[in-house]
Design a protein around this motif. Structure first.
Motif, PDB file in Angstrom:
ATOM      1  N   TYR A   1      -4.855  16.315   0.558  1.00 11.66           N
ATOM      2  CA  TYR A   1      -4.140  15.320  -0.238  1.00 11.66           C
ATOM      3  C   TYR A   1      -5.084  14.618  -1.209  1.00 11.66           C
ATOM      4  O   TYR A   1      -4.774  14.453  -2.401  1.00 11.66           O
ATOM      5  CB  TYR A   1      -3.452  14.307   0.676  1.00 11.66           C
ATOM      6  CG  TYR A   1      -3.285  12.958   0.044  1.00 11.66           C
ATOM      7  CD1 TYR A   1      -2.443  12.770  -1.047  1.00 11.66           C
ATOM      8  CD2 TYR A   1      -3.981  11.851   0.525  1.00 11.66           C
ATOM      9  CE1 TYR A   1      -2.304  11.529  -1.647  1.00 11.66           C
ATOM     10  CE2 TYR A   1      -3.841  10.611  -0.050  1.00 11.66           C
ATOM     11  CZ  TYR A   1      -3.015  10.453  -1.135  1.00 11.66           C
ATOM     12  OH  TYR A   1      -2.880   9.223  -1.722  1.00 11.66           O
TER      13      TYR A   1
ATOM     14  N   ILE B   1       3.468  13.890  -2.154  1.00 19.67           N
ATOM     15  CA  ILE B   1       2.473  14.603  -1.342  1.00 19.67           C
ATOM     16  C   ILE B   1       1.821  13.653  -0.348  1.00 19.67           C
ATOM     17  O   ILE B   1       1.594  13.998   0.826  1.00 19.67           O
ATOM     18  CB  ILE B   1       1.413  15.248  -2.253  1.00 19.67           C
ATOM     19  CG1 ILE B   1       2.064  16.324  -3.126  1.00 19.67           C
ATOM     20  CG2 ILE B   1       0.282  15.858  -1.422  1.00 19.67           C
ATOM     21  CD1 ILE B   1       1.116  16.924  -4.155  1.00 19.67           C
ATOM     22  N   SER B   2       1.528  12.423  -0.782  1.00 17.91           N
ATOM     23  CA  SER B   2       0.900  11.443   0.105  1.00 17.91           C
ATOM     24  C   SER B   2       1.805  11.084   1.272  1.00 17.91           C
ATOM     25  O   SER B   2       1.367  11.017   2.426  1.00 17.91           O
ATOM     26  CB  SER B   2       0.544  10.184  -0.695  1.00 17.91           C
ATOM     27  OG  SER B   2       0.038   9.176   0.147  1.00 17.91           O
TER      28      SER B   2
ATOM     29  N   ALA C   1       1.863  14.073   3.605  1.00 19.66           N
ATOM     30  CA  ALA C   1       0.576  14.314   4.255  1.00 19.66           C
ATOM     31  C   ALA C   1       0.307  13.294   5.350  1.00 19.66           C
ATOM     32  O   ALA C   1      -0.073  13.650   6.480  1.00 19.66           O
ATOM     33  CB  ALA C   1      -0.537  14.288   3.203  1.00 19.66           C
TER      34      ALA C   1
END
Length: 815
Positions: A254, A286-287, A290
């Motif tokens: 990430y 994405i964060s 993740a």
């Protein structure tokens, strides 16, 4: 006896219903139906029992399923009658509300699923027809058996539908009651006052109950230690370390994905603000994924087949897991919004501010994790009330200063840079400081639940509104740079055959609709409470779009503080919302259309009046006013209309007709009631006409419907004016007409696109009337342009020695 065409329908209908019914409706059943239809009284009756054409309804809604549903509803009702401690009241009723909502939804779905069966069985019975009478020939025994079987199945379905309707009503009543109980509990909790933490009484009571609380904390600590010891023992340690390694790899990927995402965004998106916005949104997604997967994988490795794991620690992990995605989102906001590269910041800011604010997202993420732990402490820890309030108060005192940190940094930067332009930073700083002071005073005075709820709600709203703002900015940026007809995707759409105008309109309308939906989501988040429960937020969104299912039992008018505040705020918010919507139509939507000014004005009026009607209905709904309670108002209005409100209603209806049929539009030059002027405004009650002297005449709309109106302007040629001149018979009329055309065409502010025309309109009393027609340039006053043309024409006639007289100069100019 059934005729041949009807007998042939049986196999056809069986095949058609195979696509709608369960798999048990097979070709064999259709064949059996055909054989039954072809049988006659002379044929020997079938010895086998009639096979139903459709599978047993108990497969879809079995007795066990219905009994389980009824048991669940009774269990929810019995649980709602139990007495719970104050610390677990809100959580228990929230859980019961969720169970009741699930039961209600399940009843709705099952009822919708089995209702078609009732109509299908009725269709088969209609095909079989009524049993033969006494004087009619008997039918085949197999058809009689089929009718009996179908009738029995239909009765069974009707009974199950009745049970489901009862369960549906009971579940909805439970939802309404639990929602009211939850609101009452929440309000009671917010106004509950405890001993002040700065007083001796608070600490005395805290010490008195510390024994049991210490044992509880010690037991939880021992459980945590045992779980960790088991997780890192023997082969389990390999699993735990492996899961932690996978989680660390996810987080590392990430952190390294930012450069890749920015390269892809720069590769596929045009230059402009859309690049940092798109990169921020993609990295935020994405964060979230993740961090959520990293925590879940790590906890799965620790908890897998762990004999020391108990319910308390597992519940704590679930509550913390709900906050971890928010933490990932906040951390990504800190990385993207405060990027070291200024070109990738969504909101431009000086480098110094970006450096000074980089630690605040991390602190805020830590605060969210602590908030997840406090949710467990508040609802499931089993601690006494004072230790819970102490931890909530400390959390409030620690987090509240973060509220005005960002506005303070913005203000300091503006002062250092001598920036005199008005910004929102002072306003945000004032609001944030006011909230912080209120929370501190509430904690120190003993109203700790109120302060904790405020700070939690502000935290949730800050995260939610930032995310929704990013999505709105992305939709607007895509609509203005990628999807218009001149954009990369818009050009492909135009090449596929779509009109460029339609593509431009869609690129404006779709982001607008997305923004409206995001406003609904924001409202749902704001009203769902401080816990940010996605299920409750989803229910709020459904409530906004679909309304509350089930009949309401409250038809009475009620006044409360929140209803009064809502009624006071709705007109203010509605006024600004309508103004923003009208500006959007004027500046964004109308320029992409071919609508003339009259149609645009009608659309704006209809949108404005419809919005105010919705605001009025919302205010009435907030006060509990329903159509049933408004019966006496409608009766009174009918009497009032009959006596004194006829003209108002007549003008209102006439205004709607004017907006719909548009016999006159804004910009038209009309003659009505002896007045001549330009239509300046059309409302639902009256129409404003601008006269030649600059004054405005207000004409009731009913006069445009009931009296004769002369409209001198054609819709496609606004601004047309006429000049009438009287010439004696001794004049050269042909030369005079040429001079009139030339002088009007040479006038400065006459539109050259419409060639002036002149015609003889009357011959009487030894003179002829010549009427000339021309059009003023767009946006100019028709009366002033007519005056210029008349002056030029007078000079031209003087130069050509043509005698002229203008009849009735004091009369209003003709159009």
């Amino acid at each position: 006896m059934t005729s041949k065409p009807f007998r042939m329908l049986f196999p056809v209908l069986a095949v058609l219903f195979m696509g709608l019914m369960p798999p048990s409706l097979t070709v064999q059943h259709a064949a059996q139906a055909a054989e039954t239809a072809d049988s006659t009284p002379a044929t020997a009756p079938s010895k086998q029992p009639a096979t139903p054409l459709i599978s047993d309804i108990s497969v879809v809604a079995s007795d066990a399923t219905l009994d389980q549903m009824g048991s669940e509803i009774r269990s929810i009702y019995q649980d709602s009658l139990k007495n719970y401690s104050k610390s677990e009241n809100a959580a228990v009723f929230a859980s019961l509300l969720k169970r009741a909502t699930v039961a209600s939804t399940r009843a709705d779905a099952l009822l919708a699923k089995i209702k078609p069966y009732e109509s299908v069985y009725q269709s088969f019975l209609d095909i079989l027809g009524k049993p033969p009478g006494k004087d009619e020939a008997p039918e085949a025994a197999s058809m009689t058996e089929q009718r009996k079987a179908l009738t029995a199945k239909q009765r069974d379905i009707s009974g199950r539908i009745t049970r489901l309707k009862l369960y549906q009503l009971e579940a909805q009543q439970l939802v309404d009651e639990l929602r009211q109980h939850g609101t009452a509990i929440q309000q009671a909790t917010l106004t509950q006052r405890f001993p002040s933490p700065i007083g001796v009484n608070f600490w005395t009571q805290l010490v008195a109950s510390s024994g049991d609380d210490a044992n509880r904390v010690s037991a939880f600590a021992q459980e945590t230690g045992s779980v960790l010891l088991e997780a890192f023992k023997g082969r389990h340690a390999l699993l735990t370390l492996g899961c932690m390694a996978v989680s660390g790899l996810l987080l590392a990927l990430y952190f390294f994905c930012h450069n890749i995402v920015r390269l892809l965004v720069a590769r596929f998106l045009p230059t402009g603000r859309i690049r940092p916005i798109a990169a921020t949104v993609i990295c935020a997604i994405i964060s979230i994924l993740a961090w959520a997967f990293a925590f879940r994988i790590t906890w799965a490795g620790i908890a897998f087949n762990n004999p020391a794991l108990g319910e308390d620690l597992d519940t704590l992990a679930d509550m913390v897991a709900a906050q971890v995605p928010l933490c990932g989102f906040v951390i990504e906001l800190g990385i993207s919004l405060l990027s070291r590269k200024p070109e990738w910041r969504v909101f431009p800011m000086p480098d110094k501010i970006a450096r000074n604010l980089r630690l605040f997202p991390i602190w805020f993420a830590v605060a969210l994790i602590i908030r997840g732990v406090l949710r467990y402490v508040d609802t499931k820890s089993g601690l006494s009330i004072l230790p819970i309030q102490l931890m909530d108060g400390l959390y409030t005192l620690a987090v509240s200063p973060l509220l005005f940190a960002i506005p303070r940094q913005l203000r300091l930067s503006a002062e250092e840079n001598d920036d005199t332009q008005p910004t929102v930073a002072p306003f945000l700083r004032t609001v944030a400081m006011a909230i912080s002071i209120v929370c501190w005073l509430a904690v120190l005075s003993g109203y700790i639940p109120l302060a904790y709820t405020i700070i939690s709600w502000v935290s949730v709203m800050a995260v939610s509104m930032t995310g929704l703002l990013l999505i709105s900015l992305l939709a607007t940026a895509l609509g203005s740079s990628v999807f218009p007809s001149h954009g990369p995707i818009g050009q492909h759409l135009v090449q596929l055959g779509l009109a460029a105008r339609l593509v431009d309109q869609a690129s404006v309308v779709i982001p607008g609709l997305i923004s409206v939906f995001l406003l609904v989501v924001a409202f749902s988040v704001a009203t769902a409470g401080a816990d940010f429960d996605p299920a409750q937020v989803g229910n709020r969104i459904l409530y906004v779009f679909r309304g509350q299912s089930g009949a309401s039992t409250e038809d009475s008018f009620h006044i409360s503080l929140d209803a009064i505040l809502l009624c006071a705020l709705l007109p203010i918010i509605g006024y600004y919302a309508i103004r923003i919507l009208k500006n959007w139509f004027r500046q964004r939507f109308f320029p992409t259309t071919r609508l003339d000014i009259g149609v645009q004005a009608s659309i704006m009026n209809i949108v404005s009046y419809s919005a105010w009607i919705l605001i009025g209905l919302s205010m009435a709904s907030a006060l509990g006013v329903t159509m049933k309670s408004m019966t006496w108002v409608v009766s009174a209005l009918s009497v009032g209309i009959g006596f004194g409100l006829q003209s108002i209603v007549q003008n209102f209806v006439s205004g709607i007709i004017l907006m719909a049929e548009r016999p006159v539009s804004i910009g038209d030059v009309v003659d009505i009631a002896g007045a001549h002027g330009e239509v300046a405004r059309i409302s639902v009650r009256s129409t404003n006409i601008k006269l030649a002297d600059g004054s405005t005449m207000i004409v009731p709309n009913s006069q445009f419907i009931t009296s004769a109106v002369r409209n001198a302007t054609r819709a496609e040629k606004p601004g047309v004016f006429t000049i009438v001149l009287q010439l004696p018979f001794t004049s050269d009329l042909h030369n005079a007409m040429d001079v009139m055309v030339a002088s009007m065409a040479a006038t400065k502010n006459v539109d050259p696109k419409l060639t002036p025309t002149v015609s003889i309109t009357s011959v009487a009393d030894g003179s002829a009337l010549l009427t000339g027609t021309a059009r003023a340039r767009t946006g100019l006053d028709t009366a002033s342009v007519r005056s210029e043309a008349l002056y030029d024409m007078w000079q031209a006639f003087q130069e050509n020695n043509i005698p002229i007289s203008v009849p009735n100069m004091l009369a209003p100019p003709q159009a």
